[in-house]
Design an enzyme around this catalytic site. Sequence first.
Site, PDB file in Angstrom:
ATOM      1  N   ASN A 145       0.848  -1.187   0.094  1.00 46.63           N
ATOM      2  CA  ASN A 145       0.044  -0.193  -0.078  1.00 46.63           C
ATOM      3  C   ASN A 145       0.899   1.151   0.062  1.00 46.63           C
ATOM      4  O   ASN A 145       1.387   1.787   0.943  1.00 46.63           O
ATOM      5  CB  ASN A 145      -0.734  -0.217   1.311  1.00 46.63           C
ATOM      6  CG  ASN A 145      -2.119   0.938   1.281  1.00 46.63           C
ATOM      7  OD1 ASN A 145      -1.826   2.056   0.436  1.00 46.63           O
ATOM      8  ND2 ASN A 145      -3.137   0.926   2.029  1.00 46.63           N
ATOM      9  N   ASP A 337      -5.301 -14.132 -19.839  1.00 52.34           N
ATOM     10  CA  ASP A 337      -6.112 -15.234 -18.962  1.00 52.34           C
ATOM     11  C   ASP A 337      -7.023 -16.052 -19.934  1.00 52.34           C
ATOM     12  O   ASP A 337      -7.499 -15.411 -20.734  1.00 52.34           O
ATOM     13  CB  ASP A 337      -6.943 -14.239 -17.937  1.00 52.34           C
ATOM     14  CG  ASP A 337      -7.598 -15.074 -16.897  1.00 52.34           C
ATOM     15  OD1 ASP A 337      -6.884 -15.588 -16.070  1.00 52.34           O
ATOM     16  OD2 ASP A 337      -9.031 -14.798 -16.954  1.00 52.34           O
ATOM     17  N   GLU A 366      -2.764 -18.205 -20.839  1.00 52.72           N
ATOM     18  CA  GLU A 366      -3.167 -19.420 -19.833  1.00 52.72           C
ATOM     19  C   GLU A 366      -3.835 -20.441 -20.668  1.00 52.72           C
ATOM     20  O   GLU A 366      -5.091 -20.340 -21.140  1.00 52.72           O
ATOM     21  CB  GLU A 366      -3.899 -18.879 -18.865  1.00 52.72           C
ATOM     22  CG  GLU A 366      -4.264 -19.707 -17.683  1.00 52.72           C
ATOM     23  CD  GLU A 366      -5.197 -19.345 -16.667  1.00 52.72           C
ATOM     24  OE1 GLU A 366      -5.456 -19.751 -15.501  1.00 52.72           O
ATOM     25  OE2 GLU A 366      -6.005 -18.525 -17.123  1.00 52.72           O
TER      26      GLU A 366
END
Length: 625
Positions: A145, A337, A366
């Site tokens: 963060n 993906d 993928e």
Amino acid sequence: MNKIISLPFINRSFIKKIILFLFFMSLTSHAQIEKVEPPFWYAGMQNPELQILFYGKDIAQYQVTVSNGIKISNVKKTENSNYIFVTIDTKKGAVGDFVFTFKNNSKETFTQKYSLKKRRANSAQRKSFDSSDMMYLLMPDRFANGSRNNDSENNTKEKYNRDLPGGRHGGDIEGIIKNLDYIAALGATAIWSTPLCEDNDAAFSYHTYGQSDVYKIDPRYGTNDDYVRLASEMHKRDMKLIMDYVANHWGIEHWMIKDLPTKDWINQFETYTQTNHKRTVIHDINASEIDKKIAINGWFVPTMPDLNLKNPLTLKYLIQNAIWWIEYADLDGFRVDTYNYSDPKGIATWTKSITDEYPNFNIVGEVWMQSQAQMAYWQKDSKIAAIQNYNSYLPSVMDFTLYEAISKVFNEDEVEWDRGMIKIYDNFTNDFLYPNSNNMLLFVENHDTNRFNQTYENDVRKYKMAMTLLATVRGIPQLFYGSEIGMAGDKNKGDADIRQDFPGGWEGDQNNAFIKEGRTPGQSEYFDFTSKLFNWRKTKKVIHSGKMTHYIPDSNIYVYFRYSAEETIMVLINNSNETKSVKTDRFKENSKNFTSGKDVVSEFTFDITNEIIIEPKSVLILELK
């Protein structure tokens, strides 16, 4: 008692003007453009045809013209009057602005400025990732963060909640930038981040695979400019940025899903139908048509509508979106993906369109299949796929069969014909199936699998064997964030457990593994080994492009050589629980006249003329002299 109030002082002609103004405002309210995609484009692209989507209330009632002598080659209006798809020829378009004019039958007009921008120098010939790289996979929400200011945003539904394992934890692009030196210190030369475009689901949006706007970085990660800055900061360090692209589906909250341009923009059934996940039906000559239809057109999950790549408008939109990001953010590659969930011809066209524009651009898909033949089918120029007159044009695939072997083999201590290191050996015996086995992505885990260190109960010896394998065989090694400090996670407990926060990425974390003095002794052992191994690999052309000879494992010991005209590397992996003496006369065709080898990790020199002693569950990487 109500009183009627008269206003005699108001001029009647003024009232008429007000009425006319409101009337014309009611007309022009139909003409407000809410979206223009792509928002701008680039001059000098190889394919000069550009399809621009204009979206606004009843915009289809307008006719379109354009300035600067640019030619409109096609205007496509669909059953949804809120869309116009305008195709222009940018071949003669100069860098700068031009104007679209929209005019309806009532002679109402409005304009929309559009821009062609200058490309970066040698943009078309940009280099991409290859076997000289080590790729670091991270999930931005769980990595670091860097700015608390964007933890929650007014325009996104899910808010920051680090106490919820599957919630938004606040990791962002700034957190990645602040820790680039840490990633580089590992020997990583490329970063694959899971998707960063906006995902406006109300829950579990942290993985960002259900995107709601594919031209906009999720504001909880930062801005589009921040993404460009990430690429710039990486390039200063000779690192490459890989975008995770999703061509198969969007999220249910995508603005276009809420107002579809055409009914067949997405794949639809009479009732909700989920994919059967059996992608083997695509090449199965015995498969039924209904099974093929459900495999290709079925939705991944109810919140991820399946994009119809058979629709020319959808396909063109996705091609241009991908190219826009390459140019805009100066990208170095794609990981795609669920690559083979899409229509096979459509995804092949998408891939070829990108590599036609960028000949050196690498794309890894993928393709989660269970055999080398099934995976090889999906690599560019596959002779297997050619039997069915198919070419995916996909340069690289992920080596899932190697992953499957690695996830079991280091717990198989006893020698049997189908257990132990023979599984690794057998994986490489099928390399003849691949058009380019050296352009495959190798991994021991990723964001969808059980954590390697969970599977092997944080046995660092087994981690070292696995990393040695990735670092020294053919292909492109990929490391999942945190593995290098021993992070574990149980897939059986849910995805959040394998996607935990990196320690030190949040203010107040007691353990900061990003810095040397913040790591525990156990974390340091993992990190130091990983860093030494992959930094060594960075300069070893013999590993990047050398040949390989391997020997049938004996006593659960796998021995192989990587060699070139300039150098020879001998690798020994002892997967047994005993110290072993390895006789070296068997390896003469590769060891030749070499007499010694210096171990890359321990820096100890071994005499290789007769035998090599290797400890149980250990590795040797010998530079032969």
